[in-house]
Design a protein around this motif. Structure first.
Motif, PDB file in Angstrom:
ATOM      1  N   ASP A   1       0.838  -1.621  -0.203  1.00  0.00           N
ATOM      2  CA  ASP A   1      -0.134  -0.149   0.016  1.00  0.00           C
ATOM      3  C   ASP A   1       0.791   1.364  -0.177  1.00  0.00           C
ATOM      4  O   ASP A   1       0.641   1.957  -0.928  1.00  0.00           O
ATOM      5  N   LYS A   2       1.795   1.240   0.754  1.00  0.00           N
ATOM      6  CA  LYS A   2       2.339   2.631   1.026  1.00  0.00           C
ATOM      7  C   LYS A   2       3.555   2.393  -0.198  1.00  0.00           C
ATOM      8  O   LYS A   2       4.440   3.326  -0.580  1.00  0.00           O
ATOM      9  N   LEU A   3       4.321   1.607  -0.638  1.00  0.00           N
ATOM     10  CA  LEU A   3       4.738   1.714  -1.978  1.00  0.00           C
ATOM     11  C   LEU A   3       3.918   1.607  -3.014  1.00  0.00           C
ATOM     12  O   LEU A   3       4.664   3.171  -4.086  1.00  0.00           O
ATOM     13  N   ALA A   4       2.831   2.094  -3.325  1.00  0.00           N
ATOM     14  CA  ALA A   4       1.874   2.338  -4.770  1.00  0.00           C
ATOM     15  C   ALA A   4       1.987   3.548  -4.290  1.00  0.00           C
ATOM     16  O   ALA A   4       1.656   4.538  -4.955  1.00  0.00           O
ATOM     17  N   ARG A   5       1.563   4.034  -3.008  1.00  0.00           N
ATOM     18  CA  ARG A   5       1.438   5.301  -2.607  1.00  0.00           C
ATOM     19  C   ARG A   5       2.925   6.048  -3.203  1.00  0.00           C
ATOM     20  O   ARG A   5       2.505   7.542  -3.608  1.00  0.00           O
ATOM     21  N   LYS A   6       4.216   5.944  -2.941  1.00  0.00           N
ATOM     22  CA  LYS A   6       5.295   5.945  -3.221  1.00  0.00           C
ATOM     23  C   LYS A   6       5.527   6.648  -4.743  1.00  0.00           C
ATOM     24  O   LYS A   6       5.419   7.538  -4.913  1.00  0.00           O
ATOM     25  N   ILE A   7       5.366   5.285  -5.451  1.00  0.00           N
ATOM     26  CA  ILE A   7       5.439   5.343  -6.728  1.00  0.00           C
ATOM     27  C   ILE A   7       3.717   6.535  -7.688  1.00  0.00           C
ATOM     28  O   ILE A   7       4.719   6.960  -8.469  1.00  0.00           O
ATOM     29  N   LEU A   8       2.838   6.372  -6.843  1.00  0.00           N
ATOM     30  CA  LEU A   8       1.522   7.231  -7.464  1.00  0.00           C
ATOM     31  C   LEU A   8       2.175   8.803  -6.921  1.00  0.00           C
ATOM     32  O   LEU A   8       2.428   8.989  -8.183  1.00  0.00           O
ATOM     33  N   GLU A   9       3.464   9.132  -6.425  1.00  0.00           N
ATOM     34  CA  GLU A   9       3.598  10.672  -6.202  1.00  0.00           C
ATOM     35  C   GLU A   9       4.754  10.806  -7.072  1.00  0.00           C
ATOM     36  O   GLU A   9       5.605  12.092  -7.257  1.00  0.00           O
ATOM     37  N   LEU A  10       5.640   9.669  -6.861  1.00  0.00           N
ATOM     38  CA  LEU A  10       6.733   9.846  -7.695  1.00  0.00           C
ATOM     39  C   LEU A  10       6.777  10.254  -9.486  1.00  0.00           C
ATOM     40  O   LEU A  10       7.088  10.729 -10.476  1.00  0.00           O
ATOM     41  N   CYS A  11       5.373   9.131  -9.190  1.00  0.00           N
ATOM     42  CA  CYS A  11       4.714   9.284 -11.449  1.00  0.00           C
ATOM     43  C   CYS A  11       4.007  10.852 -11.176  1.00  0.00           C
ATOM     44  O   CYS A  11       4.590  11.103 -11.898  1.00  0.00           O
TER      45      CYS A  11
ATOM     46  N   GLU B   1       2.314  17.036  -7.159  1.00  0.00           N
ATOM     47  CA  GLU B   1       2.657  15.206  -6.283  1.00  0.00           C
ATOM     48  C   GLU B   1       1.375  14.191  -5.836  1.00  0.00           C
ATOM     49  O   GLU B   1       1.440  13.494  -5.960  1.00  0.00           O
ATOM     50  N   ASP B   2      -0.111  15.423  -6.001  1.00  0.00           N
ATOM     51  CA  ASP B   2      -0.266  14.678  -4.654  1.00  0.00           C
ATOM     52  C   ASP B   2      -1.611  14.055  -6.759  1.00  0.00           C
ATOM     53  O   ASP B   2      -3.346  14.071  -6.095  1.00  0.00           O
ATOM     54  N   THR B   3      -1.220  14.458  -7.636  1.00  0.00           N
ATOM     55  CA  THR B   3      -2.070  14.263  -8.314  1.00  0.00           C
ATOM     56  C   THR B   3      -3.121  12.645  -8.717  1.00  0.00           C
ATOM     57  O   THR B   3      -4.298  13.115  -8.676  1.00  0.00           O
ATOM     58  N   PHE B   4      -2.536  12.169  -8.457  1.00  0.00           N
ATOM     59  CA  PHE B   4      -2.783  10.391  -8.170  1.00  0.00           C
ATOM     60  C   PHE B   4      -3.714   9.952  -6.856  1.00  0.00           C
ATOM     61  O   PHE B   4      -3.318   8.878  -6.741  1.00  0.00           O
ATOM     62  N   THR B   5      -2.915  10.728  -6.117  1.00  0.00           N
ATOM     63  CA  THR B   5      -3.587   9.905  -4.926  1.00  0.00           C
ATOM     64  C   THR B   5      -4.214  10.732  -4.123  1.00  0.00           C
ATOM     65  O   THR B   5      -4.899  10.238  -3.243  1.00  0.00           O
ATOM     66  N   LYS B   6      -4.912  11.706  -4.627  1.00  0.00           N
ATOM     67  CA  LYS B   6      -5.574  12.543  -4.178  1.00  0.00           C
ATOM     68  C   LYS B   6      -6.850  11.926  -4.049  1.00  0.00           C
ATOM     69  O   LYS B   6      -7.597  11.700  -2.950  1.00  0.00           O
ATOM     70  N   PRO B   7      -7.723  11.629  -4.968  1.00  0.00           N
ATOM     71  CA  PRO B   7      -8.680  10.676  -5.155  1.00  0.00           C
ATOM     72  C   PRO B   7      -8.452   9.461  -4.969  1.00  0.00           C
ATOM     73  O   PRO B   7     -10.072   8.829  -4.076  1.00  0.00           O
TER      74      PRO B   7
ATOM     75  N   GLY C   1      -8.373   9.803  -0.995  1.00  0.00           N
ATOM     76  CA  GLY C   1      -8.846  10.113   0.391  1.00  0.00           C
ATOM     77  C   GLY C   1      -8.609   9.365   1.237  1.00  0.00           C
ATOM     78  O   GLY C   1      -9.451   9.762   2.533  1.00  0.00           O
ATOM     79  N   GLY C   2      -7.316   9.294   1.276  1.00  0.00           N
ATOM     80  CA  GLY C   2      -6.983   8.519   2.614  1.00  0.00           C
ATOM     81  C   GLY C   2      -6.758   6.662   2.544  1.00  0.00           C
ATOM     82  O   GLY C   2      -6.401   6.507   3.999  1.00  0.00           O
ATOM     83  N   THR C   3      -7.844   7.002   1.660  1.00  0.00           N
ATOM     84  CA  THR C   3      -7.981   5.309   1.384  1.00  0.00           C
ATOM     85  C   THR C   3      -6.774   4.610   0.915  1.00  0.00           C
ATOM     86  O   THR C   3      -6.163   4.858  -0.150  1.00  0.00           O
TER      87      THR C   3
ATOM     88  N   PRO D   1     -10.507   3.888  -5.775  1.00  0.00           N
ATOM     89  CA  PRO D   1     -11.762   3.563  -5.220  1.00  0.00           C
ATOM     90  C   PRO D   1     -12.772   3.610  -6.025  1.00  0.00           C
ATOM     91  O   PRO D   1     -12.576   4.591  -7.213  1.00  0.00           O
ATOM     92  N   MET D   2     -14.100   2.973  -6.224  1.00  0.00           N
ATOM     93  CA  MET D   2     -15.159   2.402  -7.466  1.00  0.00           C
ATOM     94  C   MET D   2     -15.526   4.144  -7.987  1.00  0.00           C
ATOM     95  O   MET D   2     -15.658   4.089  -9.189  1.00  0.00           O
ATOM     96  N   LYS D   3     -16.131   5.045  -6.494  1.00  0.00           N
ATOM     97  CA  LYS D   3     -17.003   6.072  -7.374  1.00  0.00           C
ATOM     98  C   LYS D   3     -15.900   7.590  -7.206  1.00  0.00           C
ATOM     99  O   LYS D   3     -16.459   8.195  -7.611  1.00  0.00           O
ATOM    100  N   ALA D   4     -14.275   7.421  -7.735  1.00  0.00           N
ATOM    101  CA  ALA D   4     -13.870   8.632  -7.342  1.00  0.00           C
ATOM    102  C   ALA D   4     -13.392   8.954  -8.745  1.00  0.00           C
ATOM    103  O   ALA D   4     -13.159   8.039 -10.028  1.00  0.00           O
TER     104      ALA D   4
END
Length: 406
Positions: free
Chosen positions: A209-219, A227-233, A235-237, A339-342
């Motif tokens: 989970d943590k690695l995926a979030r880091k990779i999304l931020e790096l991308c 930086e939060d373009t791909f992680t913001k949707p 919503g912390g989940t 998330p499904m509806k993001a």
């Protein structure tokens, strides 16, 4: 199967079974007949019947062996240690290299990723412990179609339709938004073993989970956007994520079948670890390249959803799994999705005169997932699925109505 029996069967296969009418039958991998483990148990007793179902069309037979790694050094490797240390300059460089790799390859090997070798090995040991159990014990983890967990558990269907049955045994569970591993594992294992397995998969996937979030931020950094373009949707989940274990038993038809057919992943990101036995192959410039297993590295690849989200800057690339006659192969896969509806909206910075809009400007994972279920239920192939993501976004009222059912 002894060598004499194998040779005899191969001769029988080449003479009688490999007929165009047989090979083009478009069997799905729903295992309405025998699963590989059942066939394997028959093979150990010298039987050869039932194997013809696993023969694929000749044009899909593996041309590169599972252990032919002469092109493996071309698969790029990115060291994530600079990102983890917090050095801004090195972080930027790592992000740019990662983005370039996903743009050119769609696949990358990552090292210093934050998931210890001990945790990976522990997960592999637990997975092997499961797959090496007697078939009747593993089948206690089968989830009935009437269950709310349908689509998960032991022997699960992938939902993808291939030209032949894949030679694979597997277990799959929903990881997030809620982990659903406990119920099937408590049926398969004794209480203490079940707790050990559950704890292991929770620790392992929490790291991913943590690695995926880091990779999304790096991308995002590598593409020059927030930086939060791909992680913001999210919503912390952790989003809508799946954990899967794949086991490929030794196969006497390794030159005529596949462990998993050529496909792209529909999700956002996939993170994979594999044992020391090769089998993953990636399509590069119309050539299949075997990825050499490296104990200290994880494999990350782009899914269709991320290709669309980046307006095609990143590539979702075809890959497959080949098998061999002598050694079983294990892989553990983490599928990350939003998330499904993001709302998934293509960043405006990625739409330019030189890079015009190629995909739907906005969609949800729920919509795309519904489309996937609909197409595969109708018997369509995996390679055409991501066409739905392409521009134009307009669709008929009937198609919109169908999507709303999912």
């Amino acid at each position: 199967m002894n060598p004499v029996a194998t040779k005899a069967f191969m001769q029988e296969t080449s003479n009688d079974l490999i007929q165009p009418s047989t090979l083009a039958r478009g069997l799905s991998d729903n295992y309405s007949g025998l699963r590989p483990e059942v066939v394997k148990s028959k093979l150990l007793r010298g039987a050869t019947s039932g194997l013809s179902e696993f023969i694929w069309p000749k044009d899909q037979w593996p041309s590169v062996p599972h252990d032919d790694f002469h092109l493996a050094q071309e698969l790029p490797c990115v060291d994530l240690s600079d990102f983890r240390t917090g050095d801004a300059e090195q972080r930027q460089k790592t992000a740019e290299v990662l983005a370039k790799t996903f743009s050119e390859w769609g696949f990358v090997l990552v090292t210093n990723h934050g998931v210890s070798a001990e945790i990976i090995k522990r997960m592999q040991n637990q997975a092997l412990k499961f797959f090496e159990m007697p078939l009747e014990q593993k089948e206690k983890g089968v989830v009935p179609s009437s269950s709310k967990y349908e689509g998960f558990g032991y022997g699960v269907e992938s939902g993808f339709y291939y030209a032949g049955k894949p030679w694979i045994d597997r277990f799959q569970c929903r990881w997030s938004p809620a982990c659903e591993i406990r119920e099937p594992m408590e049926k398969v294992f004794c209480p203490s073993d079940a707790e050990e397995f559950i704890n292991t998969i929770e620790v392992y996937n929490s790291r991913l989970d943590k690695l995926a979030r880091k990779i999304l931020e790096l991308c995002a950094i590598g593409l020059g956007i927030a930086e939060d373009t791909f992680t913001k949707p999210f919503g912390g989940t952790a989003g809508d994520c799946i954990a899967r274990m794949n086991y490929y038993p030794p196969c006497p038809l390794s030159s005529l079948t596949l462990g998993l057919g050529a496909h792209t992943d529909p999700n956002l990101l996939t993170i994979l670890s594999q044992c020391e036995v090769g089998g993953l192959q990636v399509l590069r410039n119309d050539t299949w390249i075997s990825v050499q297993p490296k104990p200290d590295m994880l494999i990350v690849n782009i899914g269709d959803t991320f290709e669309a989200w980046t307006n095609g800057r990143f590539r979702s690339v075809e890959h497959r799994a080949v098998v061999n006659e002598s050694a079983a192969r294990l892989s553990m896969v983490y599928f990350a999705s939003p998330p499904m509806k993001a709302a998934i909206e293509i960043p405006g910075q990625l739409i330019t005169a030189n890079d015009p809009l190629k995909f739907r400007p906005s969609f949800t994972w729920e919509e795309y997932k519904g489309h996937l279920l609909q197409r595969h239920a109708a018997g369509n192939g995996v390679k055409m699925s991501k066409q739905w993501l392409l521009k134009p976004a307009s669709s008929s009222a009937s198609e919109d109505g169908n999507r709303q059912r999912f």
